[in-house]
Design a protein around this motif. Structure first.
Motif, PDB file in Angstrom:
ATOM      1  N   ASP A   1       0.817  -1.220   0.000  1.00 42.41           N
ATOM      2  CA  ASP A   1       0.000   0.000   0.000  1.00 42.41           C
ATOM      3  C   ASP A   1       0.849   1.267   0.000  1.00 42.41           C
TER       4      ASP A   1
ATOM      5  N   ALA B   1      -8.842   2.290  -1.849  1.00 40.59           N
ATOM      6  CA  ALA B   1      -9.055   1.122  -2.703  1.00 40.59           C
ATOM      7  C   ALA B   1      -9.304   1.553  -4.143  1.00 40.59           C
TER       8      ALA B   1
ATOM      9  N   ILE C   1      -4.717  -1.737  -2.612  1.00 41.77           N
ATOM     10  CA  ILE C   1      -4.956  -0.502  -1.867  1.00 41.77           C
ATOM     11  C   ILE C   1      -3.694   0.362  -1.900  1.00 41.77           C
TER      12      ILE C   1
END
Length: 457
Positions: free
Chosen positions: A178, A427, A437
């Protein structure tokens, strides 16, 4: 009803909230978990390396507590001067538990420490973890690694291991994480080919865990180099049988690397020991170009002594990772020597006397020690003290829902639906980039995303 504010939504704060609502001694305890950031989870979100997905999954356990029917998350609430002073906050609740961690980095205290190219490891971690405060004063998003071919990481704990690993990881390994997209792009173009991780004491006293250490040996196209002569300076190296199990395993891993022949891989990680930084040295352009170290020697009492021999290690980036320190909150007592709030079993002490309704847990209570799980018994002890005091605390009447007063004081709390909207936006951002994400790295983006909560399914 006992209404409590917990300031800080990292592990210690969430564990404190959990201990208060999942007990039978005091009925109908309600907890507001306040955080300066619009996002919960503290260092689990902003301190755990993005490639450590198993540790980051602890967020799921913390989420369960924050979704409890008697727990309310209120993000983007500032406590302190110019915002909401502790005395005013205490007026809104029967009790306040401060779980604000240790936000400052310890400094080296050596000449040249503030040269361009010298940072705390936390600044680097915050940047690649998308902390909205990261590099607010940086001149460019690639300020950390621009024109950097070699880096020096001072410290031999898990954070030092994390930042060294991030500097040497390839973009392919970071793509599924992420990590914010800008940071991923910068690291993908990085020219860093050598990192030296340096400790002032020996391998048997290093603070990294064996699991983190072994991960360094699994980095693609990276050679881990250890000097057998430096290892041998450690009295416990020849016979590690008397060491704690974790330290013994670390020594065994380092011994294996020291005995392995060089393989000539494109990137190198050098683990150095018994070197104490004494100065950062500037290059021709005024940026840091290297670090001067003094060789140290074991003193026979667990410490080290100076040898008078010096060595320069080149590096256009220096990251210090030598520990953390609590930051005082104006209006709360503070011990500057320990970097903590004075307390007795979690009760805040003012002039040596417990202050009714004020409590601490986590690093601001005990100092920056232990692992994430250490916060659970620490928070439980504080919660027990608070529950013991509850009969006296609830006698003080409150003036209504604190959320109304927070808004009247100029705060704009992000409630749980706002956080869910941020998750939804991250997301969607990742999907648009062909990734999973992807974190939103700036205050404006987080605020905008939180404001979209009405559109979140």
């Amino acid at each position: 009803m006992l209404h409590v504010a917990v300031v800080g939504s990292g592990p210690s704060g969430v564990y404190a909230a959990q201990s208060l609502v999942q007990q039978d001694r005091v009925p109908d305890v309600r907890v507001d978990v306040l955080d300066r950031l619009p996002c919960p989870y503290g260092l689990v979100r902003y301190g755990v390396a993005p490639d450590h997905e198993k540790i980051k999954s602890l967020q799921n356990n913390l989420r369960t507590v924050l979704e409890h029917e008697r727990v309310r998350f209120l993000g983007a609430v500032e406590i302190g001067p110019g915002a909401l002073p502790p005395a005013r906050l205490l007026g809104l609740y029967h009790a306040v538990v401060y779980c604000v961690g240790a936000a400052a980095d310890r400094r080296l205290g050596v000449p040249g420490e503030d040269l361009p190219g010298s940072y705390s490891a936390t600044e680097f971690v915050s940047w690649y973890s998308a902390h909205p405060d990261a590099l607010a004063d940086a001149s460019a998003p690639d300020a950390f690694v621009r024109d950097v071919e070699s880096a020096v990481v001072i410290g031999v704990g898990n954070v030092a291991v994390d930042v060294a690993r991030m500097l040497l990881r390839g973009a392919a390994e970071l793509l599924p994480t992420d990590m914010p997209h800008a940071a991923l792009g910068v690291l993908a173009q990085s020219r860093v080919r050598e990192v030296s991780m340096v400790g002032r004491r020996g391998p048997s006293q290093a603070r990294f865990t064996t699991k983190e250490l072994r991960e360094l040996g699994a980095l693609p196209d990276t050679e881990v180099l250890v000097d057998p002569a430096e290892l041998a300076l450690d009295p416990a190296y020849a016979d590690p049988s008397g060491l704690p199990a974790a330290s013994r395993r670390n020594v065994e891993v380092l011994r294996g690397w020291a005995e392995r022949p060089a393989r000539g891989l494109p990137r190198r990680l050098r683990l150095r020991f018994f070197l104490r930084p004494v100065a950062l040295v500037a290059g021709a352009g005024g940026r840091v170009a290297g670090t001067r170290f003094e060789r140290t020697l074991p003193d026979g009492r667990g410490g080290v002594t100076a040898s008078g021999a010096y060595e320069d290690i080149p590096g256009q980036l220096v990251l210090r990772s030598v520990g953390y320190r609590g930051v005082p909150i104006e209006g709360l007592p503070f011990d500057p020597d320990r970097g903590t709030v004075p307390h007795a079993a979690g009760r805040v002490l003012r002039d040596g006397v417990p202050s009714p309704g004020e409590y601490v847990a986590g690093w601001i209570k005990r100092g920056p020690t232990g692992v994430i799980g250490t916060n659970r018994p620490c928070a439980k002890e504080t919660a027990q003290s608070l529950l013991d005091d509850a009969p006296a605390l609830v006698r003080r009447p409150l003036s209504g829902d604190p959320l109304t007063a927070l808004r009247a004081a100029g705060q704009e709390p992000v409630e749980w639906p706002g956080w869910l909207a941020i998750e939804h936006a991250e997301a969607a951002l990742g999907h648009s980039l062909g990734r999973g994400i992807v974190k939103i790295p700036d205050w404006a983006g987080l605020r905008t995303a939180a404001g979209g909560m009405r559109d979140t399914p």
